[in-house]
Design an enzyme around this catalytic site. Sequence first.
Site, mmCIF file in Angstrom:
data_model
loop_
_atom_site.group_PDB
_atom_site.id
_atom_site.type_symbol
_atom_site.label_atom_id
_atom_site.label_comp_id
_atom_site.label_asym_id
_atom_site.label_seq_id
_atom_site.Cartn_x
_atom_site.Cartn_y
_atom_site.Cartn_z
ATOM 1 N N LYS A 143 7.925 4.898 15.212
ATOM 2 C CA LYS A 143 8.030 3.804 14.237
ATOM 3 C C LYS A 143 9.209 4.010 13.278
ATOM 4 O O LYS A 143 9.585 3.128 12.519
ATOM 5 C CB LYS A 143 6.729 3.673 13.440
ATOM 6 C CG LYS A 143 5.528 3.252 14.289
ATOM 7 C CD LYS A 143 4.254 3.204 13.457
ATOM 8 C CE LYS A 143 2.995 2.986 14.272
ATOM 9 N NZ LYS A 143 2.787 1.568 14.674
ATOM 10 N N LYS A 181 2.590 1.460 7.502
ATOM 11 C CA LYS A 181 1.991 1.541 8.834
ATOM 12 C C LYS A 181 1.744 3.012 9.105
ATOM 13 O O LYS A 181 2.166 3.870 8.325
ATOM 14 C CB LYS A 181 2.907 0.933 9.898
ATOM 15 C CG LYS A 181 4.350 1.457 9.862
ATOM 16 C CD LYS A 181 5.240 0.775 10.905
ATOM 17 C CE LYS A 181 5.801 -0.552 10.473
ATOM 18 N NZ LYS A 181 5.533 -1.649 11.380
HETATM 19 C C1 TH1 Z 1 -1.460 -0.282 18.690
HETATM 20 C C2 TH1 Z 1 -0.001 -0.437 19.067
HETATM 21 O O1 TH1 Z 1 0.710 0.731 18.734
HETATM 22 C C3 TH1 Z 1 0.589 -1.637 18.324
HETATM 23 O O2 TH1 Z 1 1.909 -1.877 18.714
HETATM 24 C C4 TH1 Z 1 -0.256 -2.881 18.587
HETATM 25 O O3 TH1 Z 1 0.169 -3.936 17.763
HETATM 26 C C5 TH1 Z 1 -1.726 -2.606 18.303
HETATM 27 O O4 TH1 Z 1 -2.161 -1.469 19.033
HETATM 28 C C6 TH1 Z 1 -2.604 -3.773 18.661
HETATM 29 O O5 TH1 Z 1 -2.331 -4.247 19.934
HETATM 30 C C7 TH1 Z 1 -2.135 0.890 19.298
HETATM 31 N N1 TH1 Z 1 -3.022 1.649 18.662
HETATM 32 C C8 TH1 Z 1 -3.542 2.629 19.434
HETATM 33 C C9 TH1 Z 1 -4.492 3.561 19.056
HETATM 34 C C10 TH1 Z 1 -4.934 4.514 19.967
HETATM 35 C C11 TH1 Z 1 -4.423 4.526 21.247
HETATM 36 C C12 TH1 Z 1 -3.469 3.619 21.624
HETATM 37 C C13 TH1 Z 1 -3.030 2.662 20.715
HETATM 38 S S1 TH1 Z 1 -1.862 1.424 20.880
HETATM 39 C C14 TH1 Z 1 -5.976 5.506 19.560
#
Ligand code: TH1
Length: 835
Positions: A576, A570
């Site tokens: 994390k 990841k």
């Molecule tokens: C992710 C979250 O970290 C993750 O927990 C979640 O499963 C995923 O979104 C889908 O819902 C995120 N990625 C980003 C990327 C940016 C900004 C905020 C988030 S939250 C650029």
Amino acid sequence: VKSVEASIPEPQREAWKKHQVEGFTDKDGFEKEVVRHVETTLARSLFNCDEGAAYSATSLAFRDRLITEWNRTQQRQTTADTKRVYYLSLEFLMGRALDNAMLNVGLKDVARGGIDDLGFRIEDIIEQEHDAALGNGGLGRLAACFLDSLASLNYPAWGYGLRYRYGIFKQEIINGYQVEVPDYWLDFNPWEFPRHDVTVDIQFYGNVRKSQDENGKTVAHWEGGEIVTAVAYDMPIPGYATPSTNNLRLWSSKASSGEFDFQKFNNGDYESSVADQQRAETISAVLYPNDNLDRGKELRLKQQYFWVAASLYDIVRRFKKSKRAWREFPDQVAIQLNDTHPTLAVVELQRILVDIEGLEWDEAWNIVTSTFGYTNHTVLPEALEKWPVGLMQHLLPRHLQIIYDINLFFLQTVEKKFPNDREMLTSVSIIEESQPKMVRMAYLAIVGSHKVNGVAELHSDLIQTTIFKDFVKIFGADKFTNVTNGITPRRWLHQANPRLSELIASKTGGHEFLKDLTQLNKLELSIDDDAFRKEWAEIKYANKVRLTKYIKKTLDVTVNPAALFDVQVKRIHEYKRQQLNIFGVIHRYLALKAMSPEERKKQLPRVSIFGGKAAPGYWMAKQIIHLINNVGAVVNKDPDIGDLLKVIYLEDYNVSKAEMIVPASDLSEHISTAGTEASGTSNMKFVLNGGLIIGTCDGANIEITREIGQENIFLFGTLSEDVEDLRHAHTYGSHTVDSDLNKVFDTIQSGTFGEPNDFGAMVAAVRDHGDFYLVSDDFQSYIDTQKMVDTEYRNQDEWVRKCIRSVARMGFFSSDRCINEYAEGIWNVEPLVVK
Ligand code: TH1
């Protein structure tokens, strides 16, 4: 609304119909198409057709097939005149398209036979494709899974994004350090259709003039500034086992024809007119490589407005063709904001309705708020977008005025509901009264939408009780909801793990489970079937052998496929906690070193596999990568250790590599500090492929536990409700680190894995600087839980049973369930079956 067919005059229709392309349906037809594309489209002789050319021709053959159904779907949607969903996302992490297209249209076996006749292996052809990597991680991949589900469930839906020339960088590991290489992916992309006739001129900068119309109403005119043109590129999105093929429209920037300054050109200033051209193209040049982090760069704001304005223009243009009244807009259009990145769409639609279409403010605002839904994906403060008022004023002067008006009217309603509560007003104001003043995009998104959702139960509870709690008081709890994330079983089971998909099909009555994942529960009936469990275990082993070969080929490290494969892949982020994992690995190494050879022989061999990219500017994340690689360099060649422990860093983790890694995992790690990972979605992929999880009570881990049973997951660590108190205690009480973790730190600082001072800051973050991510609090329970994993893995029969039971209970995590929840609870749209 005229259908395309009706637009052709009667006398000519016959000729058009007669020659309508139908696409191949059998092996012979497929081969004919491939050969034709090699000879004509690619202009190559059949005798110098390599794997690359064979990939290109195969893709073109499938693309042609998709177009027919895509056109039919779009025609059907236009004539039916029903409500459409528009999913606005700055990221679509699509991965490869060919395998997916073959499986979704049900012609992979046909292609396999044809490719074989032509002298190639289909697996080699598939491997030729460059990933479409227009995203960072979970957020972008979620958007891609949603597109697959929307098409598979026959929802009329379009995705809108940016056509970056450079996707997420390619990661190389050089001497244990991450090095970023640009990902230029557009050399040959058969999956996109440039629509040079679909363009939108987008304005930036300039100023606002106000005038009175004939009724004395004030009208705003946004004038001057510069224009950049958006050009549409379309990608067909095929549904699984349905003709429905939706559209992903990506915008590319270029200088507007007016922008190429002929004045300058004629004055001999050719160079500067070319420079203007290039400046325009910069807007869609590169994906910002930050996950869960907002860096507030001007070009990023330009990207956001460029994409949002082009998309809204397109959506409004389509709506206007229906000749309906404006108040019907929300009955025809649902727009979902994927995080706050497209929030300017709220302001832009209000601007279109008020400034250009002449609607009254309140009527327009009603339409706007009924149209939008907002999904929040994170509570991390560093990821919440804010833009300086000054920058907004400069780049989008009219939009800033509208934002101020939206805020004014909003605060007036707050004032009415909570009279004399100044604290409330400052806390919920869209404008943060800081130095400099900032526009809070999440607040704007909430005020501009009719529904706000989080992506897992814990996360949705957290946003309602912490960062957005005042908005719950103002708007009521009904505006806030949860839609737990999901994944598409087509890519993440059927495509990534074909043998497991076949085995499941043989036990559940065919491949129906790919359309209704709850049918996996039938697997529990076969759990006592010895042959079934044996076959199950053989498939896992074969997948591990495949990864073993890949590790040998790319890293020249020999790992034992019978060892326990422990995987954490990841984005690299302190929250994390890859550092917790590697500290655990060092602890294991020290324990093995301290054992006698006899004792060692009794230990369970383990391969610790890491992968993931760090944002280029995230120094600590890069330190973590460096430490993992340095530990690997020492452990992997230690003759005392042999097969008992190997530490692998897989370079350039991406979607296509995930498709190989996920099916090969025995145990995967989802070990974020409780309350920090909104959902996580790879946890779902690993369990669906027959791997178990070690994880914290965070994000979707909690719901996975509820579905599969707590006896089938290795949970450990602090609970989210205790996090704040522990952090407080670290800073204001006495913070001690237990002796096992201290030994790990001492080993690092003795220079075992590099120079003594190499990882000083990583150690100090835990020991001396408050341990924000609670690594020290969770270390002992993590180690103890890993010991339980060792014990349980030795009982292979029981382990396999746990895996099967878990898979059987994963039906809930299909992105189909998730999309149906959005459709019913947020979008109010119905499927539309083609033909
Ligand atoms: C992710 C979250 O970290 C993750 O927990 C979640 O499963 C995923 O979104 C889908 O819902 C995120 N990625 C980003 C990327 C940016 C900004 C905020 C988030 S939250 C650029």
